[in-house]
Design a protein around this motif. Structure first.
Motif, PDB file in Angstrom:
ATOM      1  N   TYR A 171      74.753 130.529  46.334  1.00 40.90           N
ATOM      2  CA  TYR A 171      73.941 129.330  46.550  1.00 40.90           C
ATOM      3  C   TYR A 171      72.464 129.657  46.393  1.00 40.90           C
ATOM      4  CZ  TYR A 171      77.981 126.737  48.258  1.00 40.90           C
ATOM      5  OH  TYR A 171      79.193 126.099  48.340  1.00 40.90           O
ATOM      6  N   LEU A 172      71.729 128.729  45.800  1.00 42.02           N
ATOM      7  CA  LEU A 172      70.289 128.854  45.616  1.00 42.02           C
ATOM      8  C   LEU A 172      69.591 127.671  46.268  1.00 42.02           C
ATOM      9  CD1 LEU A 172      70.103 129.782  41.802  1.00 42.02           C
ATOM     10  CD2 LEU A 172      70.197 131.351  43.743  1.00 42.02           C
ATOM     11  N   ASP A 173      68.474 127.951  46.931  1.00 43.07           N
ATOM     12  CA  ASP A 173      67.578 126.888  47.383  1.00 43.07           C
ATOM     13  C   ASP A 173      66.509 126.704  46.322  1.00 43.07           C
ATOM     14  OD1 ASP A 173      68.850 126.262  49.753  1.00 43.07           O
ATOM     15  OD2 ASP A 173      67.606 127.584  50.992  1.00 43.07           O
ATOM     16  N   VAL A 174      66.387 125.488  45.823  1.00 46.93           N
ATOM     17  CA  VAL A 174      65.468 125.192  44.726  1.00 46.93           C
ATOM     18  C   VAL A 174      64.466 124.150  45.191  1.00 46.93           C
ATOM     19  CG1 VAL A 174      65.273 124.499  42.304  1.00 46.93           C
ATOM     20  CG2 VAL A 174      67.389 125.593  43.122  1.00 46.93           C
ATOM     21  N   THR A 175      63.176 124.425  44.968  1.00 44.67           N
ATOM     22  CA  THR A 175      62.110 123.513  45.380  1.00 44.67           C
ATOM     23  C   THR A 175      61.342 123.028  44.162  1.00 44.67           C
ATOM     24  OG1 THR A 175      61.872 124.658  47.496  1.00 44.67           O
ATOM     25  CG2 THR A 175      60.052 123.239  46.806  1.00 44.67           C
ATOM     26  N   ILE A 221      64.674 116.684  43.514  1.00 46.60           N
ATOM     27  CA  ILE A 221      63.454 117.496  43.555  1.00 46.60           C
ATOM     28  C   ILE A 221      62.438 117.135  42.482  1.00 46.60           C
ATOM     29  CG2 ILE A 221      64.702 119.428  44.567  1.00 46.60           C
ATOM     30  CD1 ILE A 221      64.559 120.820  41.830  1.00 46.60           C
ATOM     31  N   GLY A 222      62.782 116.248  41.562  1.00 38.84           N
ATOM     32  CA  GLY A 222      61.853 115.891  40.504  1.00 38.84           C
ATOM     33  C   GLY A 222      62.170 114.538  39.906  1.00 38.84           C
ATOM     34  N   SER A 223      61.277 114.063  39.072  1.00 39.41           N
ATOM     35  CA  SER A 223      61.459 112.778  38.406  1.00 39.41           C
ATOM     36  C   SER A 223      62.366 112.948  37.192  1.00 39.41           C
ATOM     37  CB  SER A 223      60.099 112.231  37.960  1.00 39.41           C
ATOM     38  OG  SER A 223      60.254 111.081  37.159  1.00 39.41           O
ATOM     39  N   GLU A 224      63.389 112.117  37.115  1.00 38.06           N
ATOM     40  CA  GLU A 224      64.349 112.207  36.018  1.00 38.06           C
ATOM     41  C   GLU A 224      63.678 112.064  34.660  1.00 38.06           C
ATOM     42  OE1 GLU A 224      68.569 110.092  34.644  1.00 38.06           O
ATOM     43  OE2 GLU A 224      67.655 109.638  36.594  1.00 38.06           O
ATOM     44  N   VAL A 225      62.668 111.204  34.564  1.00 35.67           N
ATOM     45  CA  VAL A 225      62.017 110.973  33.275  1.00 35.67           C
ATOM     46  C   VAL A 225      61.202 112.180  32.820  1.00 35.67           C
ATOM     47  CG1 VAL A 225      61.948 108.476  33.584  1.00 35.67           C
ATOM     48  CG2 VAL A 225      60.018 109.861  34.351  1.00 35.67           C
ATOM     49  N   ALA A 226      60.844 113.066  33.751  1.00 34.19           N
ATOM     50  CA  ALA A 226      60.081 114.257  33.372  1.00 34.19           C
ATOM     51  C   ALA A 226      60.920 115.189  32.506  1.00 34.19           C
ATOM     52  CB  ALA A 226      59.586 114.986  34.620  1.00 34.19           C
ATOM     53  N   GLY A 227      62.209 115.286  32.830  1.00 30.21           N
ATOM     54  CA  GLY A 227      63.118 116.101  32.024  1.00 30.21           C
ATOM     55  C   GLY A 227      63.051 117.579  32.307  1.00 30.21           C
ATOM     56  N   ILE A 228      61.855 118.096  32.551  1.00 34.05           N
ATOM     57  CA  ILE A 228      61.677 119.525  32.833  1.00 34.05           C
ATOM     58  C   ILE A 228      60.566 119.669  33.863  1.00 34.05           C
ATOM     59  CG2 ILE A 228      60.114 119.791  30.861  1.00 34.05           C
ATOM     60  CD1 ILE A 228      61.204 122.641  30.534  1.00 34.05           C
ATOM     61  N   ILE A 229      60.813 120.470  34.891  1.00 34.36           N
ATOM     62  CA  ILE A 229      59.845 120.621  35.973  1.00 34.36           C
ATOM     63  C   ILE A 229      59.703 122.093  36.346  1.00 34.36           C
ATOM     64  CG2 ILE A 229      60.201 118.319  36.970  1.00 34.36           C
ATOM     65  CD1 ILE A 229      62.112 119.608  39.012  1.00 34.36           C
ATOM     66  N   SER A 230      58.572 122.423  36.945  1.00 35.70           N
ATOM     67  CA  SER A 230      58.363 123.764  37.492  1.00 35.70           C
ATOM     68  C   SER A 230      59.022 123.837  38.861  1.00 35.70           C
ATOM     69  CB  SER A 230      56.871 124.076  37.607  1.00 35.70           C
ATOM     70  OG  SER A 230      56.264 124.122  36.325  1.00 35.70           O
ATOM     71  N   ILE A 231      59.607 124.970  39.183  1.00 35.53           N
ATOM     72  CA  ILE A 231      60.335 125.118  40.447  1.00 35.53           C
ATOM     73  C   ILE A 231      60.071 126.476  41.068  1.00 35.53           C
ATOM     74  CG2 ILE A 231      62.227 123.561  39.838  1.00 35.53           C
ATOM     75  CD1 ILE A 231      63.858 126.178  39.166  1.00 35.53           C
ATOM     76  N   LYS A 232      60.451 126.576  42.344  1.00 37.31           N
ATOM     77  CA  LYS A 232      60.606 127.854  43.028  1.00 37.31           C
ATOM     78  C   LYS A 232      62.043 127.894  43.534  1.00 37.31           C
ATOM     79  CE  LYS A 232      55.785 128.267  44.518  1.00 37.31           C
ATOM     80  NZ  LYS A 232      54.858 128.414  45.690  1.00 37.31           N
ATOM     81  N   TYR A 233      62.635 129.077  43.569  1.00 40.32           N
ATOM     82  CA  TYR A 233      64.024 129.175  44.014  1.00 40.32           C
ATOM     83  C   TYR A 233      64.289 130.534  44.628  1.00 40.32           C
ATOM     84  CZ  TYR A 233      64.845 131.879  39.721  1.00 40.32           C
ATOM     85  OH  TYR A 233      64.803 132.832  38.728  1.00 40.32           O
ATOM     86  N   LYS A 234      65.323 130.584  45.479  1.00 37.46           N
ATOM     87  CA  LYS A 234      65.696 131.862  46.075  1.00 37.46           C
ATOM     88  C   LYS A 234      67.182 131.853  46.400  1.00 37.46           C
ATOM     89  CE  LYS A 234      64.459 130.575  50.848  1.00 37.46           C
ATOM     90  NZ  LYS A 234      63.629 130.957  52.033  1.00 37.46           N
ATOM     91  N   LEU A 235      67.760 133.038  46.422  1.00 36.23           N
ATOM     92  CA  LEU A 235      69.154 133.229  46.793  1.00 36.23           C
ATOM     93  C   LEU A 235      69.309 133.023  48.290  1.00 36.23           C
ATOM     94  CD1 LEU A 235      72.016 134.287  45.886  1.00 36.23           C
ATOM     95  CD2 LEU A 235      71.185 136.568  46.506  1.00 36.23           C
ATOM     96  N   VAL A 236      70.369 132.316  48.698  1.00 35.88           N
ATOM     97  CA  VAL A 236      70.622 132.052  50.115  1.00 35.88           C
ATOM     98  C   VAL A 236      71.611 133.088  50.656  1.00 35.88           C
ATOM     99  CG1 VAL A 236      71.389 130.348  51.807  1.00 35.88           C
ATOM    100  CG2 VAL A 236      70.291 129.593  49.682  1.00 35.88           C
TER     101      VAL A 236
END
Length: 307
Positions: free
Chosen positions: A90-94, A126-141
């Motif tokens: 599992y990953l937590d994605v922001t 976590i993001g707008s669908e119309v954006a299509g691609i977003i910057s994120i941070k993520y980590k292993l849980v």
């Protein structure tokens, strides 16, 4: 197209293509001490990257899991998918709108390291669908909550001469799976890139005991697993947080057929010596793949303590 690769789904990729932000530090995660493997626990450092989303299109992901009830899952690129070693983690994605927890469910052959291809449901959290691609941070849980206890699914075509099982709800990355048939000793299984654990010479007719060990050294043994191909068998035990005593399989339920792209296997195979030699209990099932998954999902390991 690889025999085990999912059918290419409808993707939502923005034009252009931002550079991957995630970096990977190459370090060994297993230290040899006195001939036994000493696993360093992975760090839970936050990494940066980008996210897109895709529609599954009614097929199963490359991990051969059923679609999670909450529809929150992620496909990883080859480095992070690590030939199936990341399946079930599992990953937590922001992202810009908040955070979401997703299960590693699929592979994304065209994704670079740090490019997470989320389910549409997860992306929209976590993001707008119309954006299509977003910057994120993520980590292993570490030791995440899971929908229920460990489940085992025997693959179609399996028999007393050819063992294949998929393990689910193990929470952390699995390091090894060992199987014992009636009155037999444990044999080490090896993991495929479609997330089934195989013993080419079989493990007898069952019922079976399965000894599961995750990358943190948590071990549990489930028993009473029957040779029932295509059926999800529910146990009453978990494999995260601490070692467990032997538990028996309690219930079974119907399950959709495994991916059509998985290799065809005969219903019975003449008994013969295994083409894959059993591994010692202290060894990882497939050298390198679990360690690669830890490297690419978790970053630097903490110092190992092998006293």
């Amino acid at each position: 197209m690889s025999a085990h690769r999912r059918p290419f789904p409808t993707r939502w990729l923005a034009a252009g293509g931002a550079a991957v932000l995630a970096g990977i530090i190459g370090v060994a995660l297993l230290l040899q001490s006195g001939g036994s493997a000493c696993a360093a626990p992975p760090s839970t450092s936050t990494k940066t990257g980008k996210a897109t989303f895709y529609d599954l299109g009614g097929t199963s992901g490359n991990c051969s899991f059923e679609v999670p009830a909450d529809d929150l899952y992620v496909a990883l690129g080859p480095d992070q998918y690590a030939d199936g070693a990341s399946c079930g983690a599992y990953l937590d994605v922001t992202g810009p709108k908040g955070s979401v927890r997703v299960k590693v469910f699929d592979s994304c052959p065209e994704c670079d390291t740090g490019h997470l291809d989320l389910s549409r449901t997860a992306f929209k959290k976590i993001g707008s669908e119309v954006a299509g691609i977003i910057s994120i941070k993520y980590k292993l849980v570490t030791n995440p909550s899971v929908p229920g206890p460990v489940t085992v699914r025997i693959k179609e075509g399996a028999s007393q001469y050819w063992f294949a099982a998929r393990i689910d709800n193990h929470a952390n990355l699995l390091k090894s799976v060992q199987v014992a048939g009636p009155g037999g000793s444990f044999k080490s299984a090896y993991r495929t890139d479609y997330n089934y654990w195989l013993i080419d010479s079989g493990a007898g007719s069952g019922p079976y005991k399965l000894k599961l060990t995750d990358v943190y050294g948590n071990t549990t043994t489930v028993s009473g697993i029957a040779m029932k191909p295509g059926v999800v068998q529910k146990t009453s035990t978990s494999v995260s947080g601490r070692s467990s005593t032997v538990k028996s399989a309690a219930k079974t339920s119907s399950s959709p057929a495994a991916k059509k792209s998985s290799p065809a296997t005969p219903a019975s195979v003449p008994p013969s010596a295994s083409s894959v030699a059993p591994l010692p209990e202290s060894a990882a099932a497939v050298p390198g793949t679990t360690e690669d998954a830890l490297l690419n999902l978790a970053g630097n390991p903490e110092p190992a303590s092998c006293g």
